[in-house]
Design an enzyme around this catalytic site. Sequence first.
Site, PDB file in Angstrom:
ATOM      1  CE  LYS A   1      -0.688   2.734   2.137  1.00  0.00           C
ATOM      2  NZ  LYS A   1      -1.712   1.808   2.314  1.00  0.00           N
ATOM      3  CG  PHE A  22     -11.096  -2.088   0.784  1.00  0.00           C
ATOM      4  CD1 PHE A  22     -10.330  -1.563   0.099  1.00  0.00           C
ATOM      5  CD2 PHE A  22     -11.732  -3.458  -0.003  1.00  0.00           C
ATOM      6  CE1 PHE A  22      -9.658  -2.059  -0.878  1.00  0.00           C
ATOM      7  CE2 PHE A  22     -11.046  -3.935  -0.871  1.00  0.00           C
ATOM      8  CZ  PHE A  22      -9.955  -3.263  -1.433  1.00  0.00           C
ATOM      9  NE  ARG A  43       3.237  -5.467  -6.314  1.00  0.00           N
ATOM     10  CZ  ARG A  43       2.282  -4.800  -5.771  1.00  0.00           C
ATOM     11  NH1 ARG A  43       2.425  -3.667  -6.005  1.00  0.00           N
ATOM     12  NH2 ARG A  43       1.202  -5.441  -5.315  1.00  0.00           N
ATOM     13  NE  ARG A  51       2.596  -2.653   1.772  1.00  0.00           N
ATOM     14  CZ  ARG A  51       2.210  -2.968   0.638  1.00  0.00           C
ATOM     15  NH1 ARG A  51       2.339  -4.203   0.295  1.00  0.00           N
ATOM     16  NH2 ARG A  51       1.642  -2.114  -0.063  1.00  0.00           N
ATOM     17  CG  ASN A  67      -0.354  -1.303   3.984  1.00  0.00           C
ATOM     18  OD1 ASN A  67      -0.318  -0.083   3.381  1.00  0.00           O
ATOM     19  ND2 ASN A  67      -0.635  -2.201   2.829  1.00  0.00           N
ATOM     20  CG  HIS A  77       0.145   1.940  -2.829  1.00  0.00           C
ATOM     21  ND1 HIS A  77      -0.484   0.988  -2.938  1.00  0.00           N
ATOM     22  CD2 HIS A  77       0.161   2.610  -4.105  1.00  0.00           C
ATOM     23  CE1 HIS A  77      -1.026   0.897  -4.097  1.00  0.00           C
ATOM     24  NE2 HIS A  77      -0.441   1.930  -4.808  1.00  0.00           N
TER      25      HIS A  77
END
Length: 604
Positions: A440, A487, A515, A535, A545, A548
């Site tokens: 991110k 959100f 993941r 994370r 976080n 993704h």
Amino acid sequence: MASKKRGEVQLQTVINSQSLWEEMLQNKGLTVIDVYQAWCGPCKAMQPLFRKLKNEINEEEILHFVVAEVDNIVTLQSFRDKCEPVFLFSVNGKVIAKIQGANAPLVSKKIITLIHEEKKIAAGEMLRPEYPDILLIELEKGRKKPASETYNIAIIKPDAVLKTKSQEIKEKITAAGFVIEAEDRTMLTEEQVMDFYSQIADQPDFEEFLSFMTTGLSYVLLIAKGKEQRHMEESELEPRRPSEPPTESEDKKWDSLQEYLEEQHISHFCDVEDDEANVTKFTDVFFPDFKILKGKKLQKTMALLRPDLLEKRDDVLNIIKTEGFKILMERQIVLSEEEAKMLCEEYEKENYFEKLIENMMRSPSLALVLVRENCVEHWKELLGPRTVEEINQYYAESLCAQFAMGSLPINQLYGSDSTKVAERDIQYFFPPENTFAMIKPHVTQGQRGEILKLIKEAGFELTQAKDMFLTPEHVEKIYFQIIKKDFYKDILRLLSEGPSLVMVLTRWNAVADWRRLMGPVDPEEAQLLSPNSIRARFGINILENAVHGATNHYSVADIIRALFGEDAGEQEDQRTEKASLEDVTNTVGQATAHTHPSTETSKT
């Protein structure tokens, strides 16, 4: 004399310097020398034989066993960078024989014969034979010293990678007789680009070029001239008769990689550095382990613990790690009949074959991908014979002997028989899978580099990657499951603050493993439940976080197509179709590592 290994005081003496080697040559009688390199260790498979012979012969004055580390002994320099075990036999300080390979019967026969001669000589029953010298250093002196290798560093630029031209470029390079010694698909940092392209840093459009090189995936190659090319250079002094036509090899000869790329009209996709000093510098930057690993025969193999042995898996895994293997991947799997027959084909002619296949299908086995130097042969050596009936004094410490159990007289462990079979086994039982991943905008450049390093260390291949500003349409594709959540607008705002690094990661079980590497969505929860996850280390809050990933492999193809184009999406469709078919037709069990239930669909 020399110090001795713990647990081997009564067996082999360690020789790890030239002075200790010279001291060892003062031994009277026969000295059996296990020649080894530090990175692979002495041949453990032969130790039971040596212990047995030492006890049976019981002649400590004339029979000695040593292990000699070639890395620090000048006399043994010709044995460096060799994976195969070597045994030397020294009589009264003179090396008279050499046996290559862990051939227990041959080594045993040689020791017994030489000790018998020594006893007869001591009793005056025979004269000492005139043995020819086994030359060690001198062997190397007679050989022509090979020309020193010269290397180039080449960078295949992001536009070529995005257009899937990198494989074509690599094939052209190798077809011209060059050898790709090392390669890495990576996102270059600004520092790396500025250093590699320092000669054009003052050009007005360099900032734009810098952005181009750091926002997409590049291939970095370390390239050497092939043996054929070096041979041709050495023979250039020999004139060719006018009547002789140029050979095919001469037609393919290229002194300059840059000239070859230009001739092939692909130089605009690939930049080359050939200055020796710069190549050395960039080799240390891009391939820091190359000098250490060069000459080592790193291999992968597949190992399998059969169902009866699964209760002792921890004992086996400890031995595997102690022997220097790294476990790259592992999974529990209930074999189909076809798979069981594939892994038991060596027992096909035995009268218990049908019972064995039934046994292999009734409960899970544990499949492993192992890696180390000379991996295939070393694992086979540890396994020992194919059946319990073949265990004798030579295989008393083999895994077959240590873990003999169950009602069938088979080795309870499997290993690929060759590198070719290993490739087949790994491809079949650990088929590669793609997943989508994203770093991110709030993650700093330094943190991004650390995350990419973690991705590589976890065994993922960075198949596609680019830095990009995500549009609302892109975000909708990525977060299609939560677009109606309150959100969702916060996610849109967050991802509009700067470029995201979007990636396609490839390895077996990629979706689940990515993941797991990310960790729980909430960084605070991640720090408690998975403190080493990405994370936990780089996340700030539940929105920021750090990373993704795709929720399941059904959504991967659509996301990849939206971000990387139709071709990439079609390739993933084929992978997904194959994975779906396997899910339906195979009850192959689950991966051994399990993740915590994720709340990704309810948040980010």
